[in-house]
Motif scaffolding. Sequence first.
Motif, PDB file in Angstrom:
ATOM      1  N   LEU A   1       9.809   3.477   6.648  1.00 51.83           N
ATOM      2  CA  LEU A   1       8.307   2.926   6.205  1.00 51.83           C
ATOM      3  C   LEU A   1       7.617   3.285   7.586  1.00 51.83           C
ATOM      4  CD1 LEU A   1       6.845   1.292   4.120  1.00 51.83           C
ATOM      5  CD2 LEU A   1       6.590  -0.721   5.279  1.00 51.83           C
ATOM      6  N   LEU A   2       7.949   3.008   8.758  1.00 51.67           N
ATOM      7  CA  LEU A   2       7.296   3.282   9.890  1.00 51.67           C
ATOM      8  C   LEU A   2       6.756   4.658  10.624  1.00 51.67           C
ATOM      9  CD1 LEU A   2       9.140   0.426  12.324  1.00 51.67           C
ATOM     10  CD2 LEU A   2       6.509   0.732  10.685  1.00 51.67           C
ATOM     11  N   ASN A   3       7.565   5.433   9.934  1.00 48.92           N
ATOM     12  CA  ASN A   3       7.667   7.039   9.936  1.00 48.92           C
ATOM     13  C   ASN A   3       6.785   7.245   8.770  1.00 48.92           C
ATOM     14  OD1 ASN A   3      10.645   7.225  11.184  1.00 48.92           O
ATOM     15  ND2 ASN A   3      11.428   7.293   9.789  1.00 48.92           N
ATOM     16  N   ILE A   4       6.408   7.095   7.649  1.00 49.68           N
ATOM     17  CA  ILE A   4       5.383   7.008   7.002  1.00 49.68           C
ATOM     18  C   ILE A   4       4.124   7.387   7.888  1.00 49.68           C
ATOM     19  CG2 ILE A   4       4.051   6.447   4.489  1.00 49.68           C
ATOM     20  CD1 ILE A   4       7.200   5.680   4.058  1.00 49.68           C
ATOM     21  N   TYR A   5       3.831   6.060   8.534  1.00 47.74           N
ATOM     22  CA  TYR A   5       2.935   5.992   9.614  1.00 47.74           C
ATOM     23  C   TYR A   5       2.332   6.267  10.709  1.00 47.74           C
ATOM     24  CZ  TYR A   5       1.701   3.163   5.251  1.00 47.74           C
ATOM     25  OH  TYR A   5       1.433   2.856   3.516  1.00 47.74           O
ATOM     26  N   ASN A   6       3.542   6.959  11.283  1.00 51.22           N
ATOM     27  CA  ASN A   6       4.364   7.599  12.528  1.00 51.22           C
ATOM     28  C   ASN A   6       3.801   6.569  13.302  1.00 51.22           C
ATOM     29  OD1 ASN A   6       3.830   9.565  14.665  1.00 51.22           O
ATOM     30  ND2 ASN A   6       1.692  10.116  14.218  1.00 51.22           N
ATOM     31  N   LEU A   7       4.703   5.157  13.202  1.00 51.11           N
ATOM     32  CA  LEU A   7       4.623   4.502  13.933  1.00 51.11           C
ATOM     33  C   LEU A   7       5.680   3.646  14.603  1.00 51.11           C
ATOM     34  CD1 LEU A   7       3.334   1.658  10.637  1.00 51.11           C
ATOM     35  CD2 LEU A   7       1.745   2.776  13.891  1.00 51.11           C
ATOM     36  N   THR A   8       6.813   5.525  14.469  1.00 50.12           N
ATOM     37  CA  THR A   8       8.305   5.196  15.383  1.00 50.12           C
ATOM     38  C   THR A   8       7.874   4.798  16.845  1.00 50.12           C
ATOM     39  OG1 THR A   8       8.336   6.817  14.321  1.00 50.12           O
ATOM     40  CG2 THR A   8       9.337   5.823  13.245  1.00 50.12           C
ATOM     41  N   ASN A   9       7.064   5.606  17.339  1.00 44.47           N
ATOM     42  CA  ASN A   9       6.390   6.332  18.767  1.00 44.47           C
ATOM     43  C   ASN A   9       4.893   5.426  19.015  1.00 44.47           C
ATOM     44  OD1 ASN A   9       9.102   7.572  18.656  1.00 44.47           O
ATOM     45  ND2 ASN A   9       8.273   9.449  18.652  1.00 44.47           N
ATOM     46  N   ILE A  10       4.620   4.963  18.024  1.00 41.54           N
ATOM     47  CA  ILE A  10       3.471   3.830  18.727  1.00 41.54           C
ATOM     48  C   ILE A  10       2.632   3.604  20.051  1.00 41.54           C
ATOM     49  CG2 ILE A  10       4.022   1.758  17.487  1.00 41.54           C
ATOM     50  CD1 ILE A  10       0.487   4.365  16.798  1.00 41.54           C
ATOM     51  N   LYS A  11       4.461   3.168  20.540  1.00 41.70           N
ATOM     52  CA  LYS A  11       4.202   2.550  21.889  1.00 41.70           C
ATOM     53  C   LYS A  11       4.332   3.543  22.636  1.00 41.70           C
ATOM     54  CE  LYS A  11       7.005  -1.346  20.981  1.00 41.70           C
ATOM     55  NZ  LYS A  11       8.059  -2.515  21.000  1.00 41.70           N
ATOM     56  N   GLU A  12       4.448   4.377  22.760  1.00 50.33           N
ATOM     57  CA  GLU A  12       4.019   5.528  24.491  1.00 50.33           C
ATOM     58  C   GLU A  12       2.599   6.546  23.916  1.00 50.33           C
ATOM     59  OE1 GLU A  12       7.358   8.447  23.486  1.00 50.33           O
ATOM     60  OE2 GLU A  12       9.301   6.690  23.693  1.00 50.33           O
ATOM     61  N   ALA A  13       1.860   6.100  22.487  1.00 51.02           N
ATOM     62  CA  ALA A  13       0.888   7.032  22.227  1.00 51.02           C
ATOM     63  C   ALA A  13       0.112   5.842  23.851  1.00 51.02           C
ATOM     64  CB  ALA A  13       0.190   6.216  21.012  1.00 51.02           C
TER      65      ALA A  13
ATOM     66  N   GLY B   1       0.588  -1.110  -0.039  1.00 53.09           N
ATOM     67  CA  GLY B   1       0.268   0.691   0.178  1.00 53.09           C
ATOM     68  C   GLY B   1       0.748   1.101  -0.237  1.00 53.09           C
ATOM     69  N   ALA B   2       2.140   1.325   0.891  1.00 51.11           N
ATOM     70  CA  ALA B   2       3.360   2.507   1.036  1.00 51.11           C
ATOM     71  C   ALA B   2       3.368   3.037  -0.565  1.00 51.11           C
ATOM     72  CB  ALA B   2       3.802   2.460   1.880  1.00 51.11           C
ATOM     73  N   THR B   3       3.626   1.540  -0.961  1.00 49.46           N
ATOM     74  CA  THR B   3       4.705   1.602  -2.450  1.00 49.46           C
ATOM     75  C   THR B   3       3.560   2.627  -3.791  1.00 49.46           C
ATOM     76  OG1 THR B   3       5.877   0.183  -2.321  1.00 49.46           O
ATOM     77  CG2 THR B   3       5.321   0.510  -4.341  1.00 49.46           C
TER      78      THR B   3
ATOM     79  N   VAL C   1       9.136   5.107  -5.071  1.00 43.77           N
ATOM     80  CA  VAL C   1       9.170   3.617  -4.587  1.00 43.77           C
ATOM     81  C   VAL C   1       9.781   4.683  -2.489  1.00 43.77           C
ATOM     82  CG1 VAL C   1       9.670   2.181  -3.809  1.00 43.77           C
ATOM     83  CG2 VAL C   1       9.325   2.691  -6.435  1.00 43.77           C
ATOM     84  N   PRO C   2       8.761   4.468  -1.253  1.00 45.13           N
ATOM     85  CA  PRO C   2       9.617   4.152  -0.359  1.00 45.13           C
ATOM     86  C   PRO C   2      10.578   3.147  -0.038  1.00 45.13           C
ATOM     87  CG  PRO C   2       7.039   3.572  -0.191  1.00 45.13           C
ATOM     88  CD  PRO C   2       7.433   3.521  -1.428  1.00 45.13           C
ATOM     89  N   SER C   3      10.893   3.797   1.197  1.00 44.81           N
ATOM     90  CA  SER C   3      12.433   2.893   0.882  1.00 44.81           C
ATOM     91  C   SER C   3      11.671   2.209   2.778  1.00 44.81           C
ATOM     92  CB  SER C   3      13.428   3.694   1.484  1.00 44.81           C
ATOM     93  OG  SER C   3      13.613   4.892   3.035  1.00 44.81           O
ATOM     94  N   TRP C   4      12.435   1.226   2.874  1.00 45.93           N
ATOM     95  CA  TRP C   4      12.247  -0.363   4.054  1.00 45.93           C
ATOM     96  C   TRP C   4      12.471   0.493   5.103  1.00 45.93           C
ATOM     97  CZ3 TRP C   4       9.454  -4.530   4.230  1.00 45.93           C
ATOM     98  CH2 TRP C   4       9.650  -5.214   4.959  1.00 45.93           C
ATOM     99  N   GLU C   5      14.163   0.982   5.110  1.00 45.68           N
ATOM    100  CA  GLU C   5      13.832   1.656   6.693  1.00 45.68           C
ATOM    101  C   GLU C   5      12.956   2.642   7.249  1.00 45.68           C
ATOM    102  OE1 GLU C   5      16.066   0.894   4.156  1.00 45.68           O
ATOM    103  OE2 GLU C   5      16.608  -0.509   5.102  1.00 45.68           O
TER     104      GLU C   5
END
Length: 215
Positions: free
Chosen positions: A95-107, A77-79, A89-93
């Motif tokens: 990918l989490l930044n694109i979906y705002n998932l890097t700090n998802i555990k703190e949310a 979907g990101a691609t 084409v989005p980079s694999w590394e």
Amino acid sequence: MATVSSTAPPSSSKSRWNQLSVYASRIFFVLIIFQIPLFRVPCRSGMCTTPMQVTSSQLIASDIFPVPVVKALLYPGATTNSLIKNMTVPSWENLLNIYNLTNIKEASAATDLQRLEVLAGSYFSVAGALIGLIKAGRMSMFGTLLIIWGLVKEGILNKQANPDPTRAVFVYPTMLIALVCAFLSVKYDVKRVMRGTPARPIAKPLQRSSKNKLN
């Protein structure tokens, strides 16, 4: 002169229903895996527009699946979205930044807990889309109905509590396509259930033998 019957044989009708179920399952798979926007609802990562985004944010936050598995689900979907928007084409590394998932555990998890129907329906929809490629079932339909019920309840209960239009719940017309495909993917099974099970033969009493009659 022998006449030819105009009615189709049962096997031909069954084959058509099976083909329709397969096509509907594939369309539903495309809608889910390539993250076609179906709705807009607040979620743990911000605003989610697809069941895949809702599911991925919860999987990352709870560590249910390894991160590479979640990335593999998000990457198609990101691609597609990146190619449509800016032909990259989005980079694999990243990918989490694109979906705002890097700090998802703190949310805060309260956002997802308030929308359990949408969360559970997203889980079933993603799982049903993947399993539907192998064998069509009722999981996609059950998940889609749960999402719709959750969105309707959210729109009715929180319409006055959330005046910000950018955070308001919204349903895209593509949701109707997903609902139709989810129902058609199990249409032959529903037809078989509607026919019902054949009636069991009634056991007849044993007749008395001629020897007993003579006695």
